[in-house]
Scaffold this active site. Structure first.
Site, mmCIF file in Angstrom:
data_model
loop_
_atom_site.group_PDB
_atom_site.id
_atom_site.type_symbol
_atom_site.label_atom_id
_atom_site.label_comp_id
_atom_site.label_asym_id
_atom_site.label_seq_id
_atom_site.Cartn_x
_atom_site.Cartn_y
_atom_site.Cartn_z
ATOM 1 N N TYR A 44 50.658 39.500 44.078
ATOM 2 C CA TYR A 44 49.757 39.679 42.928
ATOM 3 C C TYR A 44 50.069 38.665 41.811
ATOM 4 O O TYR A 44 49.163 38.042 41.252
ATOM 5 C CB TYR A 44 49.916 41.114 42.419
ATOM 6 C CG TYR A 44 49.009 41.505 41.278
ATOM 7 C CD1 TYR A 44 47.675 41.847 41.510
ATOM 8 C CD2 TYR A 44 49.482 41.552 39.973
ATOM 9 C CE1 TYR A 44 46.848 42.229 40.459
ATOM 10 C CE2 TYR A 44 48.661 41.930 38.920
ATOM 11 C CZ TYR A 44 47.345 42.268 39.162
ATOM 12 O OH TYR A 44 46.527 42.637 38.125
ATOM 13 N N LYS A 92 47.576 35.800 40.385
ATOM 14 C CA LYS A 92 47.149 35.764 38.975
ATOM 15 C C LYS A 92 47.620 34.496 38.261
ATOM 16 O O LYS A 92 46.957 34.011 37.338
ATOM 17 C CB LYS A 92 47.635 37.021 38.255
ATOM 18 C CG LYS A 92 46.974 38.311 38.755
ATOM 19 C CD LYS A 92 45.463 38.281 38.549
ATOM 20 C CE LYS A 92 44.787 39.588 38.897
ATOM 21 N NZ LYS A 92 43.342 39.571 38.654
HETATM 22 P P1 NAP Z 1 40.615 48.985 39.600
HETATM 23 O O1 NAP Z 1 40.333 50.152 38.737
HETATM 24 O O2 NAP Z 1 41.418 49.179 40.848
HETATM 25 O O3 NAP Z 1 39.236 48.276 39.967
HETATM 26 C C1 NAP Z 1 39.215 47.161 40.797
HETATM 27 C C2 NAP Z 1 37.794 46.669 40.897
HETATM 28 O O4 NAP Z 1 37.787 45.495 41.728
HETATM 29 C C3 NAP Z 1 36.864 47.691 41.521
HETATM 30 O O5 NAP Z 1 35.655 47.701 40.804
HETATM 31 C C4 NAP Z 1 36.636 47.135 42.931
HETATM 32 O O6 NAP Z 1 35.353 47.400 43.433
HETATM 33 C C5 NAP Z 1 36.751 45.640 42.683
HETATM 34 N N1 NAP Z 1 37.063 44.917 43.917
HETATM 35 C C6 NAP Z 1 38.198 44.944 44.644
HETATM 36 N N2 NAP Z 1 38.092 44.155 45.722
HETATM 37 C C7 NAP Z 1 36.831 43.623 45.675
HETATM 38 C C8 NAP Z 1 36.109 42.727 46.500
HETATM 39 N N3 NAP Z 1 36.660 42.207 47.608
HETATM 40 N N4 NAP Z 1 34.855 42.375 46.139
HETATM 41 C C9 NAP Z 1 34.297 42.887 45.029
HETATM 42 N N5 NAP Z 1 34.921 43.742 44.204
HETATM 43 C C10 NAP Z 1 36.175 44.108 44.527
HETATM 44 O O7 NAP Z 1 41.391 47.860 38.801
HETATM 45 P P2 NAP Z 1 41.379 47.456 37.246
HETATM 46 O O8 NAP Z 1 42.638 47.944 36.665
HETATM 47 O O9 NAP Z 1 40.090 47.811 36.610
HETATM 48 O O10 NAP Z 1 41.513 45.875 37.383
HETATM 49 C C11 NAP Z 1 40.455 44.973 37.097
HETATM 50 C C12 NAP Z 1 41.037 43.581 36.998
HETATM 51 O O11 NAP Z 1 42.014 43.547 35.952
HETATM 52 C C13 NAP Z 1 41.769 43.139 38.269
HETATM 53 O O12 NAP Z 1 41.560 41.759 38.488
HETATM 54 C C14 NAP Z 1 43.215 43.391 37.918
HETATM 55 O O13 NAP Z 1 44.088 42.594 38.670
HETATM 56 C C15 NAP Z 1 43.230 43.037 36.449
HETATM 57 N N6 NAP Z 1 44.358 43.618 35.700
HETATM 58 C C16 NAP Z 1 44.517 44.961 35.597
HETATM 59 C C17 NAP Z 1 45.594 45.459 34.873
HETATM 60 C C18 NAP Z 1 45.837 46.935 34.698
HETATM 61 O O14 NAP Z 1 46.874 47.291 34.120
HETATM 62 N N7 NAP Z 1 44.963 47.801 35.136
HETATM 63 C C19 NAP Z 1 46.500 44.567 34.291
HETATM 64 C C20 NAP Z 1 46.312 43.217 34.420
HETATM 65 C C21 NAP Z 1 45.221 42.737 35.124
HETATM 66 P P3 NAP Z 1 35.091 48.457 44.623
HETATM 67 O O15 NAP Z 1 35.667 49.758 44.175
HETATM 68 O O16 NAP Z 1 33.601 48.455 44.772
HETATM 69 O O17 NAP Z 1 35.800 47.907 45.830
#
Ligand code: NAP
Length: 246
Positions: A154, A158
């Site tokens: 990851y 990133k």
């Molecule tokens: P999440 O709740 O797990 O949601 C992930 C999203 O990505 C879902 O809408 C999922 O859609 C979509 N996704 C995954 N694989 C996909 C694919 N192959 N094609 C299209 N869509 C896909 O995660 P989140 O926390 O909201 O994270 C969103 C972004 O922020 C990510 O890039 C993550 O790495 C980044 N981020 C998150 C955090 C944190 O603390 N949460 C911190 C730093 C960065 P489906 O459900 O339809 O598959």
């Protein structure tokens, strides 16, 4: 602020992507809510946008697939004439220590988080370069800046997103296209729900502002970078992490 703009947000059915879709729509943009598996959640996001007086559609596409991304973007341009804002938010985790990490878990994370970001930018670039405008906002992570034990796949994906952002920003700047990244810290979503209480407490202790992030915190930063207020900003990584990466 974004009236007349069309925005494609990947992974916008839930979590941070959903908050970004709602925020862009609240600012007047028409939003394409991309999802992979969560159709009902994506339709719920669209409903919430419409209930709030905005407009949106849901569109299924697995961003890790190069040809599917081409089909999505060509179809959307045909239907909606232009896309002005591309937010690469879709992301997954497959955490493990490096010495135990399976090859397929490394590949899956790179293919979704990094290659997925490349795929959409690659296919959008033709249209952005022709229209001589566009805002690309890639969601990176504090893990891509600091590195995080148990997240070598990851963190690499990133950090790769940051390199990709800076390279593409340089390539596209002369055509009026802005390419930036937002690096969230610890945000409470389904992605972080799986962490144990002790890991969560440990992370909380690393946040100078003393609280976890909300998806809306990230969405506000994305909306700013998507707006004309950020016209003179490109190739930057905006940390929205309560100070984790200071
Ligand atoms: P999440 O709740 O797990 O949601 C992930 C999203 O990505 C879902 O809408 C999922 O859609 C979509 N996704 C995954 N694989 C996909 C694919 N192959 N094609 C299209 N869509 C896909 O995660 P989140 O926390 O909201 O994270 C969103 C972004 O922020 C990510 O890039 C993550 O790495 C980044 N981020 C998150 C955090 C944190 O603390 N949460 C911190 C730093 C960065 P489906 O459900 O339809 O598959």
């Amino acid at each position: 602020m974004l009236t007349g703009k069309n925005a494609l947000v990947t992974g916008a059915g839930r979590g941070i992507g959903k908050a970004i879709a709602l925020e862009l729509a609240a600012n007047g943009a028409f939003v394409i809510v991309n999802y992979n598996g969560s159709q009902a959640a994506a339709e719920q996001t669209v409903s919430e946008i419409k209930e709030a007086g905005g407009d949106a559609v849901a569109y299924q596409c697995n961003v890790s697939d190069f040809e599917s991304c081409k089909e999505m973007i060509d179809t959307l341009i045909k239907e909606y004439k232009h896309i002005d804002i591309l937010v690469n938010n879709a992301g997954i985790t497959r955490d493990d220590l490096l010495m135990r990490m399976k090859e397929e878990d490394f590949d899956a994370v790179i293919n979704t988080n990094l290659k997925g970001t490349f795929n959409t930018i690659r296919h959008m670039s033709r249209y952005f370069l022709k229209q001589r405008s566009g805002k690309i906002i890639n969601i990176s992570s504090v893990s891509g800046i600091l590195g995080n034990a148990g997240q070598s796949n990851y963190s690499a994906s990133k950090a790769g997103v940051i390199g990709l952002t800076k390279a593409v920003a340089r390539e596209m700047a002369s055509r009026g296209i802005n390419v930036n990244a937002v690096a969230p810290g610890f945000v409470e979503t389904e992605m972080t729900d799986v962490l144990s209480d002790s890991v969560k407490e440990g992370l909380l202790g690393q946040i100078p502002l003393g609280r976890t992030g909300k998806a809306e915190d990230i969405a506000k930063a994305v909306a700013f970078l998507a707006s004309p207020a950020a016209d003179y900003i490109t190739g930057q990584v905006l940390s929205v992490d309560g100070g984790m990466a200071i």
